[in-house]
Design a protein around this motif. Sequence first.
Motif, mmCIF file in Angstrom:
data_model
loop_
_atom_site.group_PDB
_atom_site.id
_atom_site.type_symbol
_atom_site.label_atom_id
_atom_site.label_comp_id
_atom_site.label_asym_id
_atom_site.label_seq_id
_atom_site.Cartn_x
_atom_site.Cartn_y
_atom_site.Cartn_z
ATOM 1 N N ASN A 102 0.863 -1.183 0.000
ATOM 2 C CA ASN A 102 0.000 0.000 0.000
ATOM 3 C C ASN A 102 0.895 1.227 0.000
ATOM 4 O OD1 ASN A 102 -2.251 1.734 0.311
ATOM 5 N ND2 ASN A 102 -1.967 1.737 2.516
ATOM 6 N N THR A 103 1.705 1.320 -1.024
ATOM 7 C CA THR A 103 2.790 2.294 -1.014
ATOM 8 C C THR A 103 2.286 3.718 -1.247
ATOM 9 O OG1 THR A 103 5.006 2.713 -1.907
ATOM 10 C CG2 THR A 103 3.316 2.017 -3.486
ATOM 11 N N ASN A 104 2.945 4.675 -0.566
ATOM 12 C CA ASN A 104 2.698 6.099 -0.750
ATOM 13 C C ASN A 104 3.973 6.754 -1.275
ATOM 14 O OD1 ASN A 104 -0.089 6.649 0.325
ATOM 15 N ND2 ASN A 104 0.792 5.629 2.112
ATOM 16 N N TYR A 105 3.817 7.947 -1.815
ATOM 17 C CA TYR A 105 4.943 8.633 -2.438
ATOM 18 C C TYR A 105 5.083 10.038 -1.863
ATOM 19 C CZ TYR A 105 3.708 4.863 -5.602
ATOM 20 O OH TYR A 105 3.373 3.632 -6.108
ATOM 21 N N ASN A 106 6.317 10.508 -1.761
ATOM 22 C CA ASN A 106 6.572 11.821 -1.205
ATOM 23 C C ASN A 106 6.601 12.861 -2.324
ATOM 24 O OD1 ASN A 106 8.835 14.011 -0.301
ATOM 25 N ND2 ASN A 106 7.585 13.315 1.422
#
Length: 317
Positions: free
Chosen positions: A283-287
Amino acid sequence: MPKIHVIHENDAWLAPLRAAFGAIRAPHEEWFLDRGLLDLTKAPPEGVFYNRMSASSHTRGHHYAPEYAAAVIEWLERHGRTVVNGRRALQLEVSKVAQYEALAAWGIPTPPTVAVVGEQHIREAAARIGYPLILKHNRAGKGLGVQLVRSAAALEEAIALIAASEDPYATPRDGIWLVQRYVAAPEPFITRAEFIGGRFLYAVRVDTSEGFELCPADACAMPEGAACPAVAPGEKFRIVEGFAHPLIARLEAFLTTNGIGVGAIEFITDAAGETFAYDVNTNTNYNAEAERRAGVSASLAVARYLASLLPRAAAAA
């Protein structure tokens, strides 16, 4: 017309993906799974289904969201729908024990770890692993509950604090503690490799000098007291230009075998040059700031990948 359906439980984390869908005009719909009704006597709609259920859902009051998502995914897969990050991906998301065993099957090194049920057994596990060590939750998310313990005396202090704590997140959601050998890096950073469509996209150097809560999402960069305080001065998250590592091809194969179309793997390299993977995030998030500096957008890449699967879903309809 088939749509992209996004399965999730956190509105804040979806903002970048919504914008990306809008930019490419991809038809989409959100399935917020916290509680509700699942009619197994009916077939699901046509389309592509992207699972973004998180192991940290309980920290937002959505205690059974992963179990609900698991039921929905069983229903979708039984009816032959295209599911990105399906049954196996969700299993890995909520269990680091499952992650480590799956990584080991591909010869991908992980830090020596002992799983513990019951705080009274933590001392025995620590004696087997040795100090310094990492004490962490099997199911947590966001680096929740990760502690660096340098001695037996420090472990006693940690156990006493856990026993006395009124924090509902002080203990693992599933009751399983992990006692893990601490991997000391020459510099205080870890690497987070991002993959889309099972292929490597980019790597992020993440500063760990202020702790282990390393959620990269903008929604996590909040003042103290917020759910996910991933705040540090300077460039806490930096995309590494031209990154290459001997493990990347093996990590891609691992993700493909385990049905993870979109995900991230975090790893650390010690002073001897040995690399250990320690977290698989489905459930990856990105900066956003790191991406702005590097001139890339993983959310846009995810949206394009999901949209590329729509013709197959339409043909199967």
